[in-house]
Design an enzyme around this catalytic site. Structure first.
Site, PDB file in Angstrom:
ATOM      1  N   ASN A  15      40.601  47.693  78.704  1.00  0.00           N
ATOM      2  CA  ASN A  15      39.777  48.905  78.743  1.00  0.00           C
ATOM      3  C   ASN A  15      38.587  48.808  77.789  1.00  0.00           C
ATOM      4  OD1 ASN A  15      40.801  50.899  80.671  1.00  0.00           O
ATOM      5  ND2 ASN A  15      42.691  50.800  79.487  1.00  0.00           N
ATOM      6  N   LEU A  94      47.736  58.016  65.251  1.00  0.00           N
ATOM      7  CA  LEU A  94      46.791  58.360  64.194  1.00  0.00           C
ATOM      8  C   LEU A  94      47.249  59.637  63.495  1.00  0.00           C
ATOM      9  CD1 LEU A  94      43.496  57.668  66.172  1.00  0.00           C
ATOM     10  CD2 LEU A  94      44.492  56.237  64.372  1.00  0.00           C
ATOM     11  N   HIS A 110      45.358  57.194  78.849  1.00  0.00           N
ATOM     12  CA  HIS A 110      46.819  57.152  78.967  1.00  0.00           C
ATOM     13  C   HIS A 110      47.197  56.891  80.424  1.00  0.00           C
ATOM     14  CE1 HIS A 110      50.964  57.975  77.863  1.00  0.00           C
ATOM     15  NE2 HIS A 110      51.060  58.731  78.939  1.00  0.00           N
TER      16      HIS A 110
END
Length: 202
Positions: A15, A94, A110
């Site tokens: 990606n 994160l 996702h």
């Protein structure tokens, strides 16, 4: 003035590569910043170097806390004037400390239609559940797990003979498309976040 897009990666960088190429070709009105990996020797770092993009391995084991590790990443991102962070196959959650530094400026991809099947192995979750439609989602990262405001989604069919690999490959093609489009919209200033909703200015 063009925005600077940087990337957090942990693996093959598919990606990341798609978005970086779109920026380099001019399809996205932006500049590529840097690539940061939490793992050494991954393909994404090799791709970054091939494209002459500054690439860094920031080892979590070198820091006593997650916040110290994230502080080191933030310092690099800010040094290169990052406007948008794209988590492209980044496998660490994160913390609120990091998220708040780039609030509504971190886009994740996702491989499921959120809010269904958050977390890891989303394609296997979809197959195990027996859904007939799966897909992918781009969203802004918040303090939860795959729970931030949704930007774009794309559905793909699930076939009876699908394996995790075949479904993943079908979804990945769509991941590239909606991630590129989501980053483009952000860089064009066409995304507005109000509560849980992301509004796209067409």
């Amino acid at each position: 003035m063009k925005k600077t897009v940087s990337f957090l990666v942990s693996g093959r960088g598919s990606n990341f590569h798609a978005v970086a190429q779109a920026i380099i070709k001019g399809s996205i009105p932006a500049k590529v910043g840097i690539v940061i990996s939490d793992k050494p020797g991954v393909k994404a770092l090799d791709i970054a170097r091939e494209l002459s993009i500054p690439a860094f391995f920031v080892n979590p084991k070198d820091y006593s806390t997650r916040q110290e590790h994230e502080k080191a990443m933030l310092e690099l991102l800010k040094k290169y004037h990052t406007d948008l962070v794209v988590t492209a196959g980044y496998m660490r959650l994160l913390t609120p400390y990091f998220v708040n530094e780039f609030k509504n400026r971190i886009i994740n991809i996702h491989p499921a239609l959120l809010p269904s099947f958050p977390g890891t192995h989303a394609q296997k979750q979809a197959l195990d559940y027996g859904v007939k439609i799966s897909g992918c989602t781009t969203h802004f990262i918040d303090e939860g797990t795959d729970s931030g405001p949704i930007i774009m989604q794309k559905a793909v069919p699930v076939y009876d003979d699908d394996t995790e690999d075949t479904l993943s490959a079908r979804i990945l093609k769509e991941e590239h498309q909606i991630l590129i489009e989501s980053v483009k919209l952000f860089c064009q200033g066409k995304l507005t976040v109000k509560g849980r909703k992301v509004y796209i200015v067409r």
